[in-house]
Scaffold this motif. Structure first.
Motif: not given
Length: 736
Positions: A66-67, A100, A172-173, A217, A219-221, A498, A502-503
């Motif tokens: 996660a970020v 990144e 960052r995601a 990828t 994740s931003d969660t 998305r 939201r992904n």
């Protein structure tokens, strides 16, 4: 010159460009391992092709990050086989851009490699080019390669590059890309003229590239923290002599899967008072807690409560453990004598791989402990210190305690390893120590010139479509994303889908450039779908990320009905006895409204209760008590569900009337059986009752009258009037 062979891990001479999904680091072990079979095409400066070479490259990395998380990636080159001498051996890594993922600390070489002779291993970081170079040093300052061998050399047969480990912080995601390829020099190819310098390149450079890609990828969660368990490894209780003193107790923290947690700190309190906070050891996830125990001067034993609380991290939840310390009283029998065993500690320090221009050098400190009798049991604790400051704490296992430390470069360090006093296996193992001076070399080096191949870039487009024009809650809608470039449809592209920003999932394009995904529909309303891809390199080009146009769909509108009805019944049937329970049952129709419907029960205008309708029967029930005549109604509240919107409705009233014979505490003057009634059933009784009533009724009136006369008379007395500040009465007969 290259020989392919059946691979234990297959020969490695390739450019392997990999995108790695990253998760939180569980140092020193990494969360996931992948081994990717690759086929490479080799060339001399991109002009001449040679036979393909197969390999397995091992990549150790977490599965997801996660970020804001810190994660570690380890790339382990495989075994390469050559049949002639080669030199100038090195491999290069492309790393994510600083925007990144930020490189935390310095890269670390975590294996020594094999079959390589020549210079010492080194790692060169080139931030502007997003590259790391691992080689044997001694690289010439010019792009021209000298004919004499330099750097790492292989005389023929098998060799293997050392593995490298890097720690990053995800910023960052998106997709993080890590690339890998080899560079080899040999005199066995024909001379090639290099026009920009006007000279002959007699020692061609052989570049080998891989043709397989993988992308993930970030994740931003944030990942959910995992549960932990904190344990005192010596059990639930420790007995201490009345004299007290310091004791050391190991505390271990494990995850829900039983693996050791090696990050974070343990805070210790003794009867609620803070004692110390100690970091977990990277080896075994153990914190050695030293607790000072005061002397017990009383006759009775004293018990202390010791609490070890793991403070948790972003990855791991907090947990605690309790331990009792019982200090013997002065009158208690002296504890049995404990056999004391002398020990010897020997310290050794081994330097890790030097990292160019780093401020510190990684060292492995190893303390070997022996006992005069037998061996030192596992669980004893060794502290590594420098000038009285603790560098690390390690737990003995098989006679050895090991710790990883960072020592300042180009300096002398005086390190001491001390085995702490400890009672184990019924014996007391006495403390011992050893001191060594560690000379840490300088890491300063000159930055070599590097030529980096640059891939041409190619635009891509994404077209998004759906298999339906309207949506229904609970029915996933198939989405199709087609990825194309000027060269046609593109396979192997990871597409992220998305919904309203939201992904919701990912899919990889097939040979036709198509990625499909079943999008879940969980709520009513408009859904705006979108598909995106990140930059993805191939063996020939860098495919740039793309974004599709928005695709907006909506759920079907609900049907509105106005024919909902409600009826009310009572059971058991009337009449009922006083105090009996009557069940009211409201029946709702039609069946399309019973899901999520509510009924309100009233007595007049007073709300008794709100009850949800049972969708299986279409009814709602409420028990009431027959204490009097009661008129009750039921109301269906208007509402909506997944099928329809519906109206409200009221039932006809239902009246409950208990039988009069069962009323309690009601006096009926005509009923001789009613409690409290003085009327008799015979004429004599009636006459007697009348006589009593007549003879007794004047008495209260006479008593009240007498009391009023007395009170009035008292107020006429002068002393009484003076007591209550009343004015004197005027004379009845005027004087004079």
């Amino acid at each position: 010159m290259f020989v392919t062979r059946p691979a234990r891990r297959r020969s490695v001479t390739a450019l392997t460009v990999m995108s790695l999904t990253a998760t939180l680091l569980q140092s020193p072990a990494l969360a996931a391992t992948t081994s990717t079979p690759l086929t490479h095409q080799c060339s001399v400066l991109g002009r001449t092709s040679f036979s393909p070479i197969t390999e397995d490259v091992q990549v150790d990395a977490p599965e997801e990050v996660a970020v804001g998380d810190t994660f570690t990636v380890r790339i382990s080159p495989g075994v390469m086989s050559v049949d002639k001498p080669v030199w100038g051996l090195n491999y290069r890594l492309s790393i994510p851009a600083p925007a990144e993922a930020k490189l935390v600390g310095e890269p670390r070489l975590v294996s020594e490699g094999s079959g390589l002779i020549g210079g010492s291993p080194r790692v060169t970081t080139l931030p502007p080019l997003r590259q790391l170079i691992v080689d044997g040093g001694d690289r010439p300052g010019s792009f021209h390669r000298p004919r004499d061998p330099y750097g790492w050399q292989a005389q023929g047969g098998e060799f293997q590059f050392p593995a490298i480990e890097m720690t990053f912080e995800a910023l960052r995601a998106g997709s993080l890309h890590f690339g890998y390829y080899n560079e080899i020099l040999t005199p066995d190819f024909a001379a090639i003229s290099y026009s920009t310098t006007g000279s002959s390149l007699l020692n061609p450079v052989v570049y080998c590239r891989g043709n397989k890609l993988a992308t993930v990828t970030v994740s931003d969660t944030p990942a959910e923290a995992a549960p932990t368990t904190t344990t005192f490894t010596d059990g639930a209780e420790t007995q201490v002599a009345a004299s007290g003193g310091e004791i050391t107790l190991p505390v271990q923290v494990t995850g829900d899967d039983g693996t050791a947690v090696t990050t974070g700190e343990v805070a210790v309190t003794l009867d609620g008072r803070p004692v110390e906070t100690t970091a977990l050891s990277p080896q075994g996830g153990i914190a050695a807690i030293t607790i000072p125990i005061p002397e017990n001067t009383t006759a009775e034993p004293v018990t202390y409560s010791l609490t070890a609380h793991y403070l948790g991290t972003d990855r791991y939840q907090e947990s605690s453990a309790m331990h009792r310390i019982v200090v013997a009283g002065t009158s208690a029998p002296a504890p049995a004598p404990v056999e004391e065993v002398a020990t010897t500690t020997t310290l050794a320090a081994r330097a890790g791989d030097l990292i160019d221009n780093a401020t510190t050098v990684a060292y492995t400190l190893q303390a070997t402990v022996t006992a005069a009798v037998g061996t030192v049991p596992d669980g004893a604790v060794v502290k590594f210190t420098e000038h009285g400051q603790t560098l690390a704490t390690a737990v003995v296992s098989n006679g050895v305690a090991t710790a990883q430390v960072a020592l300042g470069e180009d300096a002398q360090h005086r390190i001491t390893a001390t085995l702490q006093d400890v009672d184990l296996a019924g014996k007391r193992y006495l403390a011992s120590s050893d001191t060594q001076v560690v000379a840490v070399p300088s890491t300063a080096v000159e930055t070599p010139e590097v030529t980096t191949p640059i891939l041409p870039m190619e635009e891509t487009t994404i077209t998004l479509s759906a298999a339906a024009e309207t949506l229904a809650v609970g029915a996933p809608v198939p989405l199709t994303a087609t990825v194309t470039s000027p060269q046609g449809k593109r396979a192997g592209i990871v597409v992220t889908f998305r919904d309203n920003g939201r992904n919701i999932g990912q899919a990889t394009t097939d040979a036709s450039g198509v990625a499909t995904f079943a999008a879940p529909v969980t709520v009513d309303g408009r859904h705006t779908f979108h598909a995106v891809s990140a930059d993805q390199p191939t063996d020939t080009v860098l495919l740039l990320g793309a974004s599709s146009a928005d695709l907006t769909l909506a759920t079907r509108p609900k049907t509105t009905i106005n024919n909902a009805t409600i009826s009310l019944t009572a059971a058991p049937q009337q009449p009922v006895a006083f105090g009996d329970t009557v069940t009211l049952t409201a029946t709702v129709t039609p069946a399309t409204v019973v899901n999520n419907a509510w009924v309100s029960f009233y007595e007049g205008d007073t709300l008794l209760a709100d009850v949800q309708v049972d969708p299986a029967t279409g009814t709602a029930s409420l028990p009431v008590v027959a204490t009097a005549t009661r008129t009750l109604t039921a109301r269906l509240n208007p509402g909506t569900n997944t099928q329809v919107s519906y109206n409200g409705a009221d039932s006809a009233p239902v009246t409950i009337t208990p039988t009069s014979d069962d009323y309690r505490f009601v006096i009926d003057p005509n009923d001789p059986a009613t409690p409290g009634n003085t009327a008799g059933s015979s004429a004599e009784g009636a006459g007697q009752g009348s006589s009593d009533t007549e003879s007794s009724s004047p008495m209260p009136v006479l008593v009240v009258l007498v009391l009023a006369i007395l009170a009035g008379g008292l107020t006429l007395l002068p002393p009484v009037r003076q007591q209550f500040n009343l004015p004197p009465l005027p004379p009845l007969i005027p004087l004079g």
